[in-house]
Design a protein around this motif. Structure first.
Motif, PDB file in Angstrom:
ATOM      1  N   THR A 165       0.804  -1.221   0.000  1.00  0.00           N
ATOM      2  CA  THR A 165       0.000   0.000   0.000  1.00  0.00           C
ATOM      3  C   THR A 165       0.835   1.269   0.000  1.00  0.00           C
ATOM      4  O   THR A 165       0.285   2.369   0.059  1.00  0.00           O
ATOM      5  CB  THR A 165      -0.932   0.022   1.224  1.00  0.00           C
ATOM      6  N   VAL A 166       2.160   1.114  -0.039  1.00  0.00           N
ATOM      7  CA  VAL A 166       3.035   2.283   0.000  1.00  0.00           C
ATOM      8  C   VAL A 166       3.981   2.261  -1.191  1.00  0.00           C
ATOM      9  O   VAL A 166       4.272   1.216  -1.759  1.00  0.00           O
ATOM     10  CB  VAL A 166       3.841   2.344   1.310  1.00  0.00           C
ATOM     11  N   GLY A 167       4.452   3.423  -1.533  1.00  0.00           N
ATOM     12  CA  GLY A 167       5.420   3.538  -2.611  1.00  0.00           C
ATOM     13  C   GLY A 167       6.051   4.917  -2.567  1.00  0.00           C
ATOM     14  O   GLY A 167       5.408   5.890  -2.175  1.00  0.00           O
ATOM     15  N   THR A 168       7.297   4.982  -2.952  1.00  0.00           N
ATOM     16  CA  THR A 168       8.008   6.246  -3.002  1.00  0.00           C
ATOM     17  C   THR A 168       7.886   6.774  -4.420  1.00  0.00           C
ATOM     18  O   THR A 168       8.232   6.071  -5.373  1.00  0.00           O
ATOM     19  CB  THR A 168       9.493   6.028  -2.631  1.00  0.00           C
ATOM     20  N   GLU A 169       7.388   7.982  -4.566  1.00  0.00           N
ATOM     21  CA  GLU A 169       7.091   8.516  -5.897  1.00  0.00           C
ATOM     22  C   GLU A 169       8.266   8.388  -6.859  1.00  0.00           C
ATOM     23  O   GLU A 169       8.081   8.041  -8.021  1.00  0.00           O
ATOM     24  CB  GLU A 169       6.656   9.971  -5.809  1.00  0.00           C
ATOM     25  N   ALA A 170       9.467   8.622  -6.368  1.00  0.00           N
ATOM     26  CA  ALA A 170      10.637   8.548  -7.252  1.00  0.00           C
ATOM     27  C   ALA A 170      10.873   7.136  -7.777  1.00  0.00           C
ATOM     28  O   ALA A 170      11.562   6.961  -8.781  1.00  0.00           O
ATOM     29  CB  ALA A 170      11.879   9.049  -6.514  1.00  0.00           C
ATOM     30  N   TYR A 171      10.319   6.124  -7.114  1.00  0.00           N
ATOM     31  CA  TYR A 171      10.541   4.727  -7.510  1.00  0.00           C
ATOM     32  C   TYR A 171       9.273   4.020  -7.952  1.00  0.00           C
ATOM     33  O   TYR A 171       9.321   2.863  -8.331  1.00  0.00           O
ATOM     34  CB  TYR A 171      11.192   3.956  -6.350  1.00  0.00           C
ATOM     35  N   LEU A 172       8.153   4.703  -7.892  1.00  0.00           N
ATOM     36  CA  LEU A 172       6.880   4.098  -8.253  1.00  0.00           C
ATOM     37  C   LEU A 172       6.704   4.108  -9.768  1.00  0.00           C
ATOM     38  O   LEU A 172       6.973   5.111 -10.428  1.00  0.00           O
ATOM     39  CB  LEU A 172       5.734   4.879  -7.596  1.00  0.00           C
ATOM     40  N   ASP A 173       6.259   2.991 -10.317  1.00  0.00           N
ATOM     41  CA  ASP A 173       5.954   2.909 -11.742  1.00  0.00           C
ATOM     42  C   ASP A 173       4.930   4.001 -12.066  1.00  0.00           C
ATOM     43  O   ASP A 173       3.881   4.070 -11.424  1.00  0.00           O
ATOM     44  CB  ASP A 173       5.384   1.523 -12.052  1.00  0.00           C
ATOM     45  N   PRO A 174       5.218   4.864 -13.033  1.00  0.00           N
ATOM     46  CA  PRO A 174       4.268   5.931 -13.365  1.00  0.00           C
ATOM     47  C   PRO A 174       2.865   5.418 -13.693  1.00  0.00           C
ATOM     48  O   PRO A 174       1.887   6.149 -13.526  1.00  0.00           O
ATOM     49  CB  PRO A 174       4.899   6.610 -14.584  1.00  0.00           C
ATOM     50  N   LEU A 175       2.745   4.165 -14.127  1.00  0.00           N
ATOM     51  CA  LEU A 175       1.425   3.607 -14.400  1.00  0.00           C
ATOM     52  C   LEU A 175       0.596   3.480 -13.120  1.00  0.00           C
ATOM     53  O   LEU A 175      -0.624   3.314 -13.178  1.00  0.00           O
ATOM     54  CB  LEU A 175       1.538   2.244 -15.072  1.00  0.00           C
ATOM     55  N   LEU A 176       1.262   3.561 -11.963  1.00  0.00           N
ATOM     56  CA  LEU A 176       0.567   3.426 -10.684  1.00  0.00           C
ATOM     57  C   LEU A 176       0.317   4.768  -9.994  1.00  0.00           C
ATOM     58  O   LEU A 176      -0.232   4.799  -8.893  1.00  0.00           O
ATOM     59  CB  LEU A 176       1.337   2.485  -9.756  1.00  0.00           C
ATOM     60  N   TYR A 177       0.731   5.863 -10.624  1.00  0.00           N
ATOM     61  CA  TYR A 177       0.416   7.180 -10.059  1.00  0.00           C
ATOM     62  C   TYR A 177      -1.107   7.306  -9.970  1.00  0.00           C
ATOM     63  O   TYR A 177      -1.827   6.905 -10.864  1.00  0.00           O
ATOM     64  CB  TYR A 177       0.946   8.305 -10.936  1.00  0.00           C
ATOM     65  N   ASP A 178      -1.589   7.850  -8.893  1.00  0.00           N
ATOM     66  CA  ASP A 178      -3.022   8.093  -8.672  1.00  0.00           C
ATOM     67  C   ASP A 178      -3.854   6.815  -8.616  1.00  0.00           C
ATOM     68  O   ASP A 178      -5.072   6.866  -8.752  1.00  0.00           O
ATOM     69  CB  ASP A 178      -3.594   9.054  -9.730  1.00  0.00           C
ATOM     70  N   VAL A 179      -3.209   5.670  -8.421  1.00  0.00           N
ATOM     71  CA  VAL A 179      -3.916   4.400  -8.269  1.00  0.00           C
ATOM     72  C   VAL A 179      -4.032   4.122  -6.772  1.00  0.00           C
ATOM     73  O   VAL A 179      -3.076   4.319  -6.019  1.00  0.00           O
ATOM     74  CB  VAL A 179      -3.151   3.251  -8.976  1.00  0.00           C
ATOM     75  N   ASP A 180      -5.185   3.662  -6.327  1.00  0.00           N
ATOM     76  CA  ASP A 180      -5.386   3.310  -4.921  1.00  0.00           C
ATOM     77  C   ASP A 180      -4.675   1.983  -4.654  1.00  0.00           C
ATOM     78  O   ASP A 180      -5.200   0.911  -4.980  1.00  0.00           O
ATOM     79  CB  ASP A 180      -6.878   3.198  -4.608  1.00  0.00           C
ATOM     80  N   LEU A 181      -3.470   2.055  -4.092  1.00  0.00           N
ATOM     81  CA  LEU A 181      -2.656   0.858  -3.858  1.00  0.00           C
ATOM     82  C   LEU A 181      -3.278  -0.059  -2.808  1.00  0.00           C
ATOM     83  O   LEU A 181      -3.004  -1.247  -2.787  1.00  0.00           O
ATOM     84  CB  LEU A 181      -1.237   1.249  -3.447  1.00  0.00           C
ATOM     85  N   ALA A 182      -4.126   0.496  -1.940  1.00  0.00           N
ATOM     86  CA  ALA A 182      -4.739  -0.302  -0.880  1.00  0.00           C
ATOM     87  C   ALA A 182      -5.949  -1.100  -1.377  1.00  0.00           C
ATOM     88  O   ALA A 182      -6.410  -2.007  -0.691  1.00  0.00           O
ATOM     89  CB  ALA A 182      -5.163   0.596   0.276  1.00  0.00           C
ATOM     90  N   ALA A 183      -6.440  -0.796  -2.573  1.00  0.00           N
ATOM     91  CA  ALA A 183      -7.646  -1.443  -3.075  1.00  0.00           C
ATOM     92  C   ALA A 183      -7.413  -2.893  -3.502  1.00  0.00           C
ATOM     93  O   ALA A 183      -8.362  -3.642  -3.682  1.00  0.00           O
ATOM     94  CB  ALA A 183      -8.229  -0.646  -4.244  1.00  0.00           C
ATOM     95  N   GLY A 184      -6.176  -3.290  -3.641  1.00  0.00           N
ATOM     96  CA  GLY A 184      -5.855  -4.659  -4.042  1.00  0.00           C
ATOM     97  C   GLY A 184      -4.436  -4.725  -4.584  1.00  0.00           C
ATOM     98  O   GLY A 184      -3.795  -3.688  -4.771  1.00  0.00           O
ATOM     99  N   PRO A 185      -3.919  -5.911  -4.818  1.00  0.00           N
ATOM    100  CA  PRO A 185      -2.564  -6.034  -5.358  1.00  0.00           C
ATOM    101  C   PRO A 185      -2.443  -5.307  -6.703  1.00  0.00           C
ATOM    102  O   PRO A 185      -3.206  -5.560  -7.621  1.00  0.00           O
ATOM    103  CB  PRO A 185      -2.377  -7.546  -5.523  1.00  0.00           C
ATOM    104  N   ARG A 186      -1.506  -4.393  -6.783  1.00  0.00           N
ATOM    105  CA  ARG A 186      -1.311  -3.589  -7.999  1.00  0.00           C
ATOM    106  C   ARG A 186       0.049  -3.811  -8.642  1.00  0.00           C
ATOM    107  O   ARG A 186       0.257  -3.443  -9.775  1.00  0.00           O
ATOM    108  CB  ARG A 186      -1.457  -2.098  -7.689  1.00  0.00           C
ATOM    109  N   PHE A 187       0.987  -4.382  -7.882  1.00  0.00           N
ATOM    110  CA  PHE A 187       2.339  -4.561  -8.385  1.00  0.00           C
ATOM    111  C   PHE A 187       2.502  -5.929  -9.035  1.00  0.00           C
ATOM    112  O   PHE A 187       1.837  -6.893  -8.647  1.00  0.00           O
ATOM    113  CB  PHE A 187       3.361  -4.418  -7.239  1.00  0.00           C
ATOM    114  N   SER A 188       3.384  -6.005  -9.992  1.00  0.00           N
ATOM    115  CA  SER A 188       3.729  -7.274 -10.626  1.00  0.00           C
ATOM    116  C   SER A 188       5.239  -7.414 -10.629  1.00  0.00           C
ATOM    117  O   SER A 188       5.961  -6.442 -10.387  1.00  0.00           O
ATOM    118  CB  SER A 188       3.204  -7.319 -12.063  1.00  0.00           C
ATOM    119  N   ALA A 189       5.709  -8.588 -10.925  1.00  0.00           N
ATOM    120  CA  ALA A 189       7.161  -8.797 -11.012  1.00  0.00           C
ATOM    121  C   ALA A 189       7.755  -7.898 -12.096  1.00  0.00           C
ATOM    122  O   ALA A 189       8.887  -7.435 -11.975  1.00  0.00           O
ATOM    123  CB  ALA A 189       7.473 -10.254 -11.285  1.00  0.00           C
ATOM    124  N   ALA A 190       7.004  -7.643 -13.137  1.00  0.00           N
ATOM    125  CA  ALA A 190       7.500  -6.770 -14.214  1.00  0.00           C
ATOM    126  C   ALA A 190       7.722  -5.358 -13.697  1.00  0.00           C
ATOM    127  O   ALA A 190       8.603  -4.655 -14.099  1.00  0.00           O
ATOM    128  CB  ALA A 190       6.514  -6.754 -15.379  1.00  0.00           C
TER     129      ALA A 190
END
Length: 190
Positions: A165-190
């Protein structure tokens, strides 16, 4: 502050604070362990910590060893973790020129940095192979000393349907900007 650890009362005081962030405070227990106590514990924290307990993770990961409960009650308020030695520094320090140079001065050569990054890559690959994704992979959660690597903040990993549910903006995939990370698994190995 008083918490329960394995059915016994454990007093955590301000003198033992190693650090505090947006989510939790970390207290030194002894030379080899720390206690991480959430400012606002949630059932999601309890589920994630329970999922991590006993899970086979690479040795370089500072993973939870035991749960901490509220002084009165069964609410999970944090966990006990292995203490990463004080000789380890965040990867962010490698960006400073003073951290690069001859090893005999405690610095890292370019070859050392490449080896550290290869080691980190292998650890992350091992985690992915076990179904764990590191969503908050940042230069503050990756530590180094000599040629050794350690990963902290394992309780933010994504696993078993429990999201990161957390991410550092400088390291967060831009595709996940403004995505509710707490709503469910959003990250992938890619």
């Amino acid at each position: 502050m008083i918490v329960q650890h394995e059915g016994k009362r454990l007093r955590l005081d301000g003198a033992a604070v190693l650090g505090s962030g947006g989510e939790a405070t970390v207290f030194a227990l002894d030379a080899s362990t720390v206690a991480k106590v959430y400012h606002q514990p949630t059932p999601a924290h309890a589920r994630k910590l329970t999922a991590l307990l006993g899970r086979k993770l690479p040795a370089a990961v500072a993973a939870p060893r035991a749960l901490l409960h509220a002084e009165k009650g069964k609410e999970v308020v944090g966990c006990v973790l292995p203490r990463v030695p004080d000789t380890f520094s965040p990867f962010a320090t490698l960006l400073k020129r003073s951290a690069r140079g001859p090893r005999e001065h405690g610095a890292a050569s370019i070859a050392d940095i490449v080896a550290l990054l290869c080691r980190l890559s292998a650890i992350v690959s091992d985690l992915h192979a076990s179904g764990v994704v590191v969503g908050d992979l940042s230069d503050q959660n990756e530590l180094w000393a000599g040629t050794d690597v350690a990963l902290i903040d394992a309780d933010s990993f994504q696993l078993d349907g429990e999201p990161c549910t957390v991410g550092t903006e400088a390291y967060l995939d831009p595709l996940l900007y403004d995505v509710d990370l707490a709503a469910g698994p959003r990250f992938s190995a890619a």
